[in-house]
Scaffold this active site. Structure first.
Site, PDB file in Angstrom:
ATOM      1  N   LYS A  71      18.366 -18.200  39.453  1.00 42.60           N
ATOM      2  CA  LYS A  71      19.215 -18.485  38.299  1.00 42.60           C
ATOM      3  C   LYS A  71      18.702 -19.684  37.501  1.00 42.60           C
ATOM      4  O   LYS A  71      18.598 -19.625  36.278  1.00 42.60           O
ATOM      5  CB  LYS A  71      20.639 -18.728  38.805  1.00 42.60           C
ATOM      6  CG  LYS A  71      21.701 -18.716  37.750  1.00 42.60           C
ATOM      7  CD  LYS A  71      23.081 -18.586  38.355  1.00 42.60           C
ATOM      8  CE  LYS A  71      23.406 -19.679  39.345  1.00 42.60           C
ATOM      9  NZ  LYS A  71      23.059 -19.377  40.749  1.00 42.60           N
ATOM     10  N   THR A  73      15.659 -20.934  37.619  1.00 38.93           N
ATOM     11  CA  THR A  73      14.353 -20.548  37.105  1.00 38.93           C
ATOM     12  C   THR A  73      14.504 -19.727  35.826  1.00 38.93           C
ATOM     13  O   THR A  73      13.776 -19.936  34.844  1.00 38.93           O
ATOM     14  CB  THR A  73      13.586 -19.730  38.159  1.00 38.93           C
ATOM     15  OG1 THR A  73      13.545 -20.465  39.383  1.00 38.93           O
ATOM     16  CG2 THR A  73      12.170 -19.423  37.714  1.00 38.93           C
ATOM     17  N   ARG A  94      22.511 -28.358  36.585  1.00 33.66           N
ATOM     18  CA  ARG A  94      23.195 -29.273  37.502  1.00 33.66           C
ATOM     19  C   ARG A  94      22.172 -30.085  38.289  1.00 33.66           C
ATOM     20  O   ARG A  94      21.046 -29.646  38.515  1.00 33.66           O
ATOM     21  CB  ARG A  94      24.072 -28.480  38.478  1.00 33.66           C
ATOM     22  CG  ARG A  94      25.277 -27.817  37.832  1.00 33.66           C
ATOM     23  CD  ARG A  94      25.924 -26.833  38.775  1.00 33.66           C
ATOM     24  NE  ARG A  94      24.981 -25.788  39.145  1.00 33.66           N
ATOM     25  CZ  ARG A  94      24.997 -25.145  40.307  1.00 33.66           C
ATOM     26  NH1 ARG A  94      25.894 -25.452  41.222  1.00 33.66           N
ATOM     27  NH2 ARG A  94      24.124 -24.203  40.564  1.00 33.66           N
ATOM     28  N   LYS A 105      18.540 -24.356  51.407  1.00 37.69           N
ATOM     29  CA  LYS A 105      18.299 -23.843  50.062  1.00 37.69           C
ATOM     30  C   LYS A 105      17.065 -24.447  49.399  1.00 37.69           C
ATOM     31  O   LYS A 105      16.375 -23.804  48.618  1.00 37.69           O
ATOM     32  CB  LYS A 105      19.538 -24.123  49.187  1.00 37.69           C
ATOM     33  CG  LYS A 105      19.442 -23.569  47.773  1.00 37.69           C
ATOM     34  CD  LYS A 105      20.736 -23.845  47.003  1.00 37.69           C
ATOM     35  CE  LYS A 105      20.670 -23.272  45.603  1.00 37.69           C
ATOM     36  NZ  LYS A 105      19.714 -23.978  44.751  1.00 37.69           N
ATOM     37  N   ALA A 274      29.388 -24.239  43.580  1.00 32.60           N
ATOM     38  CA  ALA A 274      30.365 -23.258  43.121  1.00 32.60           C
ATOM     39  C   ALA A 274      31.110 -22.589  44.272  1.00 32.60           C
ATOM     40  O   ALA A 274      32.111 -21.919  44.043  1.00 32.60           O
ATOM     41  CB  ALA A 274      29.683 -22.186  42.271  1.00 32.60           C
ATOM     42  N   PHE A 302      25.863 -20.100  42.090  1.00 31.25           N
ATOM     43  CA  PHE A 302      25.994 -18.896  42.920  1.00 31.25           C
ATOM     44  C   PHE A 302      26.295 -17.661  42.075  1.00 31.25           C
ATOM     45  O   PHE A 302      25.855 -17.564  40.938  1.00 31.25           O
ATOM     46  CB  PHE A 302      27.022 -19.116  44.024  1.00 31.25           C
ATOM     47  CG  PHE A 302      26.571 -20.133  45.051  1.00 31.25           C
ATOM     48  CD1 PHE A 302      25.378 -19.969  45.731  1.00 31.25           C
ATOM     49  CD2 PHE A 302      27.324 -21.264  45.307  1.00 31.25           C
ATOM     50  CE1 PHE A 302      24.938 -20.907  46.666  1.00 31.25           C
ATOM     51  CE2 PHE A 302      26.898 -22.203  46.245  1.00 31.25           C
ATOM     52  CZ  PHE A 302      25.713 -22.020  46.925  1.00 31.25           C
ATOM     53  N   PHE A 383       9.262  -9.925  40.869  1.00 31.62           N
ATOM     54  CA  PHE A 383       8.372 -10.214  41.998  1.00 31.62           C
ATOM     55  C   PHE A 383       7.219  -9.217  41.955  1.00 31.62           C
ATOM     56  O   PHE A 383       7.394  -8.063  41.535  1.00 31.62           O
ATOM     57  CB  PHE A 383       9.112 -10.079  43.335  1.00 31.62           C
ATOM     58  CG  PHE A 383       9.962 -11.268  43.694  1.00 31.62           C
ATOM     59  CD1 PHE A 383       9.594 -12.119  44.717  1.00 31.62           C
ATOM     60  CD2 PHE A 383      11.142 -11.531  43.006  1.00 31.62           C
ATOM     61  CE1 PHE A 383      10.382 -13.219  45.063  1.00 31.62           C
ATOM     62  CE2 PHE A 383      11.933 -12.622  43.338  1.00 31.62           C
ATOM     63  CZ  PHE A 383      11.544 -13.462  44.369  1.00 31.62           C
ATOM     64  N   TRP A 411       8.602 -16.867  36.139  1.00 28.92           N
ATOM     65  CA  TRP A 411       8.114 -17.605  37.325  1.00 28.92           C
ATOM     66  C   TRP A 411       6.590 -17.693  37.291  1.00 28.92           C
ATOM     67  O   TRP A 411       6.013 -18.742  37.551  1.00 28.92           O
ATOM     68  CB  TRP A 411       8.581 -16.919  38.612  1.00 28.92           C
ATOM     69  CG  TRP A 411       8.309 -17.727  39.849  1.00 28.92           C
ATOM     70  CD1 TRP A 411       9.135 -18.608  40.465  1.00 28.92           C
ATOM     71  CD2 TRP A 411       7.084 -17.743  40.605  1.00 28.92           C
ATOM     72  NE1 TRP A 411       8.519 -19.176  41.557  1.00 28.92           N
ATOM     73  CE2 TRP A 411       7.264 -18.675  41.663  1.00 28.92           C
ATOM     74  CE3 TRP A 411       5.867 -17.081  40.492  1.00 28.92           C
ATOM     75  CZ2 TRP A 411       6.268 -18.933  42.612  1.00 28.92           C
ATOM     76  CZ3 TRP A 411       4.865 -17.348  41.433  1.00 28.92           C
ATOM     77  CH2 TRP A 411       5.071 -18.268  42.463  1.00 28.92           C
TER      78      TRP A 411
END
Length: 557
Positions: A71, A73, A94, A105, A274, A302, A383, A411
């Site tokens: 998210k 990224t 954030r 994480k 969240a 999230f 990916f 990415w």
């Protein structure tokens, strides 16, 4: 290369010059923290009041999985792409918590070629905002026990102190503790506990406050305990604590400016989770971005059932913000995980599992477009293992629901890899008017608000609670019934069972506890086994983080 290696090779520009070049912020209104981080003065932000607002774009995601969604990224990649297309855009993110950085994480600065930098600084201490929040919180904790020790003039019932202590680290051993041991010189013996800093009401207050005056007033409203009659609250202002707490947050209330790998401005400010808090960056940061740019892109933590719900029903309701579009992030790998594929097999094509796991994305889409009335585009965070057949299946199923599904390769390619996504978002934002509405009315009773969130968004059949919790909800209803609800629930599922993948339906949401966050202005409803102090995994990320003899940090991700 790893994320940190990519970040360490970035060519950063001094933030003072970059902010003036990109946004026209005069140097005298920036407080530099080194060369590449700076805070913006509130005086300058107040001078922007009469400027027209830009358009707000919300980035959210499907229910998270160990496979990852991306998210942050995507938020960074989309912002870079829109700037590449000549659209003046600022990203609002954030601040990362040290707990997840050293836990499971990892960091929260994006990834690959869609990152904000300096990555190590952002993930480790940054500008000290979290430290200030933790100290302000624990000052209040200390003043409560100190007041009791020196005669307890306010009549605080030590059995009914609701204010815990906090630390910005995952430490399960601190969930339940005893303070005041060692005799009269150390105060009164009582049970206490720790939450993680991001779950602190002061974090929520900082993220929702709009000025020093608003901040101080909210801090004073915090309910820390009750008298022996069980109904008379003790406020932080009764202890004369709110002035000192506001002083500790004097710098923390100012938004932080950093840059992306492509030298575009991002604002990183505030960092509640969240799953246990309201999961959004500060109102000040978002409103600043809307004044300084034509487009502001912000993320909510999230999945859309948690972060987006709280962004819309809490943050937007309190601030008057209205998003023009939503980007729903998913990956082929994550959807196959929701379809029952083991993590080690996610790189293999599996159309059957993808079709099954699509139910998770479909429910999030329904919530965004139907329950909230917001236009949405699905972004597939690409990916290399994604097959053409899998991508085609996702796009076909999204098209059947009337939603565009775009493959984004930010990415690997930075902003250039998200230009198609940017064009689709701009087409929505510039040509469609959202029919935005909240999922529940403010005047609905607290119990009904919790039930509405659970049934409409989680697919539950209903909610349940013990007689004790029901009594507490009824007591809160009398004075705080107009408050919105901040659900604390596992982020891994629509249910309270983190192993229930896809889109479970017909389950019951158990409300185990309710907490009043009077300064923040909402009621926290804790569902299932959710903890407000996480623990470290068996092999924490901290074991991989190191620093070389010449000061180069490794192992962050």
């Amino acid at each position: 290369m790893s994320d940190i290696e990519i970040a360490q090779q970035a060519t950063m520009k001094p933030i003072i010059g970059l902010a003036e070049e990109k946004l026209g912020i005069p140097a005298e209104h920036l407080d530099p923290y080194g060369h590449y981080k700076a805070k913006v003065s509130l005086e300058y932000l107040n001078s922007l009041t009469d400027q027209e607002d830009g358009k707000l774009i919300l980035v959210t995601a499907i229910s998270p999985t160990p496979a990852g969604e991306g998210k942050t990224t995507t938020t960074v990649g989309l912002g870079d792409a829109m700037n590449r297309l000549g659209k003046k855009t600022i990203m609002c993110l954030r601040e990362p918590s040290l707990g997840p950085c050293f836990g499971m994480k990892g960091g929260a600065a994006g990834g690959g070629y869609a990152q904000v930098v300096p990555m190590e600084d952002i993930n480790l201490h940054f500008t000290g905002d979290f430290h200030a929040i933790g100290v302000a919180h624990n000052l209040l904790s200390a003043m409560i026990d100190n007041h009791i020790n020196h005669g307890n003039e306010l009549g605080i019932d030590s059995r009914r102190i609701t204010w815990k202590r906090v630390v910005d680290m995952n430490d399960r051993a601190l969930r339940k503790i005893t303070v005041g041991q060692g005799g009269p010189a150390n105060g009164y013996l009582r049970e206490d506990g720790y939450d993680i800093v991001v779950a602190s009401e002061i974090m929520a207050i900082l993220c929702l406050a709009t000025s020093h005056a608003d901040l101080k007033e909210r801090l004073g409203r915090i309910v820390v305990a009750y008298k022996a009659d069980r109904v008379t609250p003790i406020y932080a202002r009764d202890l004369n604590a709110h002035g000192a707490m506001a002083a500790l947050l004097k710098e923390a209330i100012k938004p932080n400016l950093v840059q992306t790998l492509e030298n575009n401005i991002a604002i990183i400010h505030g960092g509640p989770f969240a799953n246990i808090a309201h999961g959004c960056n500060t109102v000040t940061a978002t409103k600043t971005a809307l004044k300084l740019a034509d487009y502001a892109i912000t993320e909510a933590g999230f999945g859309a059932d948690l972060g987006a719900e709280k962004f819309l029903d809490i943050k937007c309701r309190m601030s008057g913000l209205k998003p023009s579009a939503v980007v729903l992030v998913a990956t082929v790998r994550a959807l196959k995980f929701h379809g029952g594929v083991a993590r080690e097999d996610l790189n293999n094509e599996n159309l059957e599992a993808l079709q099954k796991g699509f139910a998770n994305l479909e429910r999030h889409l329904h919530n965004v477009t139907v329950n909230y009335g917001l236009p949405c585009v699905v972004s597939i965070n690409h990916f290399t293992f994604d097959s053409e057949a899998e991508i085609a299946l996702l796009q076909e199923k999204c098209a059947a629901l009337g939603v565009k599904c775009v493959v984004a390769k930010h990415w690997a390619e930075g902003g250039a890899g998200a230009e198609e996504l940017a064009r689709e978002v701009l087409d929505i934002v510039d040509h469609r008017e959202p029919d935005f509405n909240y999922v529940y009315d403010a005047d609905l009773p607290l119990w009904d608000k919790i039930e509405t969130i659970s049934t409409k968004l989680y697919g539950a059949a209903g909610i349940t609670a013990s007689p004790k919790v029901k009594t507490e909800i009824n007591a809160l209803q009398e004075k705080y019934g107009h408050f919105p609800i901040c659900m604390a629930k596992t982020q891994m599922s629509f249910s309270t069972d983190p192993t229930a993948k896809g889109a479970p339906s017909g389950h019951t949401i158990e409300i185990r506890e309710v907490r009043l966050a009077n300064g923040a202005g909402f009621i926290v409803a804790i569902a299932g086994d959710m903890m407000t102090m996480p623990g470290l995994p068996k092999v924490p990320a901290a074991e991989r983080i190191d620093i070389s003899d010449d000061g180069v940090i490794t192992g962050l991700f």
